[in-house]
Design an enzyme around this catalytic site. Sequence first.
Site, PDB file in Angstrom:
ATOM      1  N   ASP A   1      34.778  78.126  74.827  1.00 59.86           N
ATOM      2  CA  ASP A   1      34.955  78.381  73.401  1.00 59.86           C
ATOM      3  C   ASP A   1      34.683  77.144  72.532  1.00 59.86           C
ATOM      4  O   ASP A   1      34.847  77.204  71.311  1.00 59.86           O
ATOM      5  CB  ASP A   1      36.359  78.955  73.106  1.00 59.86           C
ATOM      6  CG  ASP A   1      37.457  78.319  73.940  1.00 59.86           C
ATOM      7  OD1 ASP A   1      37.195  77.275  74.576  1.00 59.86           O
ATOM      8  OD2 ASP A   1      38.580  78.858  73.958  1.00 59.86           O
TER       9      ASP A   1
ATOM     10  N   ASP B   1      38.181  73.546  77.969  1.00 60.12           N
ATOM     11  CA  ASP B   1      38.375  74.594  76.967  1.00 60.12           C
ATOM     12  C   ASP B   1      38.596  73.901  75.613  1.00 60.12           C
ATOM     13  O   ASP B   1      39.145  72.797  75.566  1.00 60.12           O
ATOM     14  CB  ASP B   1      39.587  75.443  77.341  1.00 60.12           C
ATOM     15  CG  ASP B   1      39.756  76.672  76.467  1.00 60.12           C
ATOM     16  OD1 ASP B   1      39.398  77.768  76.929  1.00 60.12           O
ATOM     17  OD2 ASP B   1      40.254  76.524  75.325  1.00 60.12           O
TER      18      ASP B   1
ATOM     19  N   HIS C   1      47.349  78.158  78.843  1.00 62.13           N
ATOM     20  CA  HIS C   1      48.424  78.061  77.838  1.00 62.13           C
ATOM     21  C   HIS C   1      49.779  78.516  78.381  1.00 62.13           C
ATOM     22  O   HIS C   1      50.801  78.322  77.707  1.00 62.13           O
ATOM     23  CB  HIS C   1      48.086  78.902  76.602  1.00 62.13           C
ATOM     24  CG  HIS C   1      46.889  78.423  75.842  1.00 62.13           C
ATOM     25  ND1 HIS C   1      46.739  77.118  75.436  1.00 62.13           N
ATOM     26  CD2 HIS C   1      45.763  79.073  75.421  1.00 62.13           C
ATOM     27  CE1 HIS C   1      45.581  76.989  74.791  1.00 62.13           C
ATOM     28  NE2 HIS C   1      44.975  78.151  74.771  1.00 62.13           N
TER      29      HIS C   1
ATOM     30  N   HIS D   1      40.633  74.532  73.366  1.00 65.83           N
ATOM     31  CA  HIS D   1      42.059  74.433  73.029  1.00 65.83           C
ATOM     32  C   HIS D   1      42.773  73.561  74.058  1.00 65.83           C
ATOM     33  O   HIS D   1      42.423  73.564  75.238  1.00 65.83           O
ATOM     34  CB  HIS D   1      42.687  75.828  73.011  1.00 65.83           C
ATOM     35  CG  HIS D   1      42.014  76.786  72.071  1.00 65.83           C
ATOM     36  ND1 HIS D   1      41.050  77.691  72.481  1.00 65.83           N
ATOM     37  CD2 HIS D   1      42.154  76.940  70.729  1.00 65.83           C
ATOM     38  CE1 HIS D   1      40.634  78.379  71.424  1.00 65.83           C
ATOM     39  NE2 HIS D   1      41.275  77.943  70.355  1.00 65.83           N
TER      40      HIS D   1
HETATM   41 ZN    ZN Z   1      40.403  78.295  74.435  1.00 66.32          ZN
END
Ligand code: ZN
Length: 337
Positions: free
Chosen positions: A249, A162, A125, A164
Amino acid sequence: MLYFSHPACSEHDPGAGLPGHPERPERLRAIEAALAERDWLGWERREAPAASVEELRLVHASEHVERIRDLCAAGGGALDADTFAGEASWEAALRSAGAACAMTRALVSGEAGVGFAAGRPPGHHAEPSRAMGFCLFDNVAVAAALALAELGLERVFILDWDVHHGNGTAEIFRRRADVLFASIHQGGIFPGSGPLGDAGSGPGEGFTINLPVPAGSEEDVWLSLLEHVVLPAAEEFRPQLVLVSAGFDAHRDDLLAECRLETSSFAQMACQVREAAERWGAPVGAVLEGGYDLAALAGSVVATMAALGGEGEAVAAAPEPLLTSRAASHVSHYWSL
Ligand SMILES: [Zn+2]
C-alpha cells in the site's frame, strides 16, 4: 520457491459487515490471476495448514484467541470501526497464520530458500490482546515466534515495508533482543505509532527500528533507508531468518496512503533483501499484509516474487497489472487518523 495460501482465506469478507471495505477477497484473486498468467513464476504452490491455537498463543493472549473464535462461531461482527470477523473468518485467520508458519518451517528446514505466504486477513496491526486495522492475528509475529520457540533459531529479522506502521509486531517483540524489527512507514497516518525515537525497550532496546517517511515519499527515500539504515543494522544482527511483512500500500496507486512507490520499487526492495540474506546465509519469507489497489497489488506481488526468485529480467520488466479497478472508497478511520 514456495507459495502458501488456502481457499478459505478468500472466504473472509469484511465487506459483509463494513460495506465497501478495501480489504476484500478480490485481493487474493487478483494476485493469483496475475501469477497464474505467468505460470506462477516457477514457484511451487502449497495449501496452507491451519495454525494451531498453541501457535497463536505464542504471541497472543488466550482470551484474545477465544474472543475471535467465539465471535466467529456466533456469526461474526465488527471488532472496531475497521475490523470485522464473520463466520468464515476463523478458518481464514487460522490458514493465514498457518501459511506463515508452514512457510517458516519449510525455510528453516532448508526445503526452500524463499517463500511467500499469501493469506487474508493480514496481521501486523493485531496486538497481543486486540484485533485492529483489518488484522485478527499477527501472522508474521506468530511465524517468527515459532521459529524461535520451536525451530531452534536464535535471531529473526522482520522487515515491515507496509506503508502503515506494524504496531502489533512492534508491540509483541519490543522487549526482545532475538527479533530485530524494522519498519518503514508513512508517518502521521494510521495507526499513529512508530516514531523514529522508539527503538524498543528493556532488553529489546536497539532491536526496533522505526523509520517514518513523509507523505509523497518516492522510491529513492524507501530504497535509501533500506540500503543505508535497515540492512546495515540487520547485517550486524546476523539473522538466521528474514521475514518481510509485505504490504503493497506504499504503491502510488493505493488510496489508503500517500507514498509513491512504483511496482518495480517492490522488486528493488526484494532484490536488496535477497542479496543481503544470501550474504547472511538466511532464507527469506514474505507474508502478505496490505495493498488495496488490485492492479498495483497484483503487479507488485509478481514483481516481489520474481525478485525473490532471482529473476533479474522479470524485475526489469515489472508486469503491467492485469486489472484496473481501484480500491473502493470505504470511509474509515484506517487512513484518516
Ligand atoms: Zn497497510
